[in-house]
Enzyme design. Sequence first.
Site, PDB file in Angstrom:
ATOM      1  N   HIS A  22       1.623   4.209  -2.641  1.00  0.00           N
ATOM      2  CA  HIS A  22       1.672   6.203  -2.881  1.00  0.00           C
ATOM      3  C   HIS A  22       3.096   6.189  -3.319  1.00  0.00           C
ATOM      4  O   HIS A  22       3.164   6.748  -4.366  1.00  0.00           O
ATOM      5  CB  HIS A  22       2.382   6.508  -1.668  1.00  0.00           C
ATOM      6  CG  HIS A  22      -0.234   6.203  -0.844  1.00  0.00           C
ATOM      7  ND1 HIS A  22      -0.770   7.208  -1.495  1.00  0.00           N
ATOM      8  CD2 HIS A  22      -0.136   6.035  -0.001  1.00  0.00           C
ATOM      9  CE1 HIS A  22      -1.704   6.644  -0.470  1.00  0.00           C
ATOM     10  NE2 HIS A  22      -1.149   5.823   0.085  1.00  0.00           N
ATOM     11  N   HIS A  80       0.969  -1.136  -0.120  1.00  0.00           N
ATOM     12  CA  HIS A  80       0.072  -0.176  -0.125  1.00  0.00           C
ATOM     13  C   HIS A  80       0.825   0.976  -0.631  1.00  0.00           C
ATOM     14  O   HIS A  80       0.661   2.176  -0.683  1.00  0.00           O
ATOM     15  CB  HIS A  80      -0.997  -0.094   1.315  1.00  0.00           C
ATOM     16  CG  HIS A  80      -1.707   0.947   1.564  1.00  0.00           C
ATOM     17  ND1 HIS A  80      -3.353   0.847   0.988  1.00  0.00           N
ATOM     18  CD2 HIS A  80      -1.505   2.922   1.827  1.00  0.00           C
ATOM     19  CE1 HIS A  80      -3.724   2.656   1.517  1.00  0.00           C
ATOM     20  NE2 HIS A  80      -2.508   3.421   1.358  1.00  0.00           N
ATOM     21  N   GLU A  81       1.850   1.018   0.672  1.00  0.00           N
ATOM     22  CA  GLU A  81       2.756   2.814   1.414  1.00  0.00           C
ATOM     23  C   GLU A  81       3.355   2.392  -0.125  1.00  0.00           C
ATOM     24  O   GLU A  81       3.959   4.036  -0.983  1.00  0.00           O
ATOM     25  CB  GLU A  81       3.267   2.301   2.371  1.00  0.00           C
ATOM     26  CG  GLU A  81       2.410   2.770   3.899  1.00  0.00           C
ATOM     27  CD  GLU A  81       1.606   3.870   3.849  1.00  0.00           C
ATOM     28  OE1 GLU A  81       1.945   4.728   2.649  1.00  0.00           O
ATOM     29  OE2 GLU A  81       0.241   3.417   4.499  1.00  0.00           O
ATOM     30  N   HIS A 118       3.764   6.558  -7.130  1.00  0.00           N
ATOM     31  CA  HIS A 118       3.092   7.935  -7.033  1.00  0.00           C
ATOM     32  C   HIS A 118       3.392   9.033  -6.996  1.00  0.00           C
ATOM     33  O   HIS A 118       4.037  10.642  -8.260  1.00  0.00           O
ATOM     34  CB  HIS A 118       2.427   8.429  -6.125  1.00  0.00           C
ATOM     35  CG  HIS A 118       0.766   8.989  -7.251  1.00  0.00           C
ATOM     36  ND1 HIS A 118       0.064   9.590  -6.198  1.00  0.00           N
ATOM     37  CD2 HIS A 118       0.500   9.519  -7.646  1.00  0.00           C
ATOM     38  CE1 HIS A 118      -1.617  10.470  -7.277  1.00  0.00           C
ATOM     39  NE2 HIS A 118      -0.517  10.261  -7.790  1.00  0.00           N
TER      40      HIS A 118
END
Length: 686
Positions: A481, A477-478, A484
């Site tokens: 990010h 998940h992190e 991104h």
Amino acid sequence: MNNITNAQNPFFGQYQTPHATVPFDRIKTEHYEPAILEGIKQQNAEIDAIILNPEKANFNNTIEAFEESGELLDRVVSVFGNMLSAETNDDLQELAQKIMPLLSEHSNNITLNEKLFARVKEVYDQKETLQLTQEQSQLLENAYNSFVRHGANLEGEAREEYRKLTTELSKLTLDFSENNLKETNSYQMLLTKKESLAGLPEIIVEAAAETAKSEGKEGWAFTLHAPSYVPFMTYADNRDLRHRLYMAYNTKCTHDNEFNNIDIVKKIANTRMKIAQLLGYKDYAEYTLKRRMAENSRAVYKLLNQLLEAYTPTAEAEYKDVQELARLEQGNDFIIMPWDWSYYSNKLKDKKFNINEEMLRPYFELEQVKKGVFGLAEKLYGITFRKNTEIPVYHKEVEAYEVFDKDGQFLAILYTDFHPRLGKRAGAWMTSYKEQWIDKKTGENSRPHISVVMNFTKPTENKPALLTFNEVETFLHEFGHSLHGMFANSTYKSLSGTNVYWDFVELPSQIMENFAIEKDFLNTFARHYQTGEVLPDELIQRLVDASNFNVAYACLRQISFGLLDMAWYTRNVPFEGDVKVYEQEAWKKAQILPVVKETCMSTQFSHIFAGGYSAGYYSYKWAEVLDADAFSLFKQKGIFNQDVAESFRNNILSKGGTEHPMVLYKRFRGQEPTIDALLIRNRIKN
């Protein structure tokens, strides 16, 4: 200047480090204040230069000049803010109490500067005739809206009231965070009898012994940090101890001590409401959602209620199944309480699927998981990671990587910080120390410095860091990010990377979680840390089969947090009531387990009271609809399909906030999302 000369202060001048990374090894607490004061002074001079420019206001001399202002201040504040979350101490927190009001005042001095706003508005009023690029147009739109949303149209007493309220809010959110961290760190459950540890895995017992030993105590110490708290609630046979630890965790910041957040919760909610109303909105949610994909409260409640209707029958059936198993063990009168849920859920999962976190943990040694996650990015996007020990870090556990693009060009710096410490707040997050932008004079693409911070299981004396499956998902998940941030490719830093609508920011992170149960991905790294044996196919199949275990209960839990968030921020009259009673009423339709009246989520709900999720917690479910829909394309074309990955990179990851997120999403997916893909993935619908 605290007796420190500019030459001695590492924040002044260019960083003489690889890729001009932050020289953490040279930064001391006393360096922050003079650098921040100098940064404020420099930005004020830059603002004056914009205002006093005798030329007519235009995009270049006003909007771009404003975008480029405050470089030193941004540089210092990014380090200061990140250290408050990842490596804080009493001195830093004391300084924050002094610095945060100054920063709030400085921000207000800019957005309430009538002459500056007049120039911004002059350019904005000509926007139809300026022939701007898409990015320039977005920057202008954002700049104008930011001024208006931060009080530029207010006059007289209203302007002064806005100043007062925003300064108060910055102090309140800081107090909320500090109280939460200190209360978390101050609690410890020390056990001295071996029988109290019944049911706990060996690795958890070892970690608890090391925690006690590190403080010169005999026995086993359990804390409220996730790697200690979660396994205890999942495996400890002793119900009274589970109850004790649960109550400690779920009454954080409600006790009669200096860490109490009850009044702060009321003040934050009321202050945000007053700010929104001062700016002409009926409530804070209306103010916030104006700049979100959802656009208004009605759309948020529509999503939450759709999910509530779809998932509640399954969630009730899941509760009944867990309750029945517990009654087989404890008798027909036994009622599952919240401190029993993880324990009996885990037993039922084991019984149904013959799988649990501890069975998988030996296959998820942190170094191998890192190779797997980095390798996934390499397979999808062709990027590579090279550890560089020459890059300074802020703690010995932190590692720094140079990231290179598929053509060998330098792409980004990535810092990784995996384990809990007293100076680190709970949870997991991605942040940046430097945004990406393109230098308009030289054309140089200035690449970003990104960090992922987590609180994973630590290594013990006898074992390396062995992660739970849930921790592997959190890593993915992190890391999503971070992609991104790392792939950012915008002209302007305020439009770069994760600077997107808040209900879009979770799409790049949540889409990565889908890979966690993909056999082809697990086969690339999941090996037993002692034998080297690959994760067996049958265990992977059991993992897949169990992937939707209690998924509806988990969904309702997220909905309950969304309902609580909206209840606090759709208020249009000040709140003076009982925080616990209000909370229980706000989320009652999403509650499956019995209510424990003494507990309180609001007093420790950092996401909505001290983070960026106020009137935005629904974003996780909003983005889950997007990620299920988006990942269905990977499933259709192949999970490592580079054409799909390239499209995702080019249309979403690299675009930042340069266009409206729905435009970007449709460009990638070819259609607007519906909740169908999520319902199918969760087997709520065929």
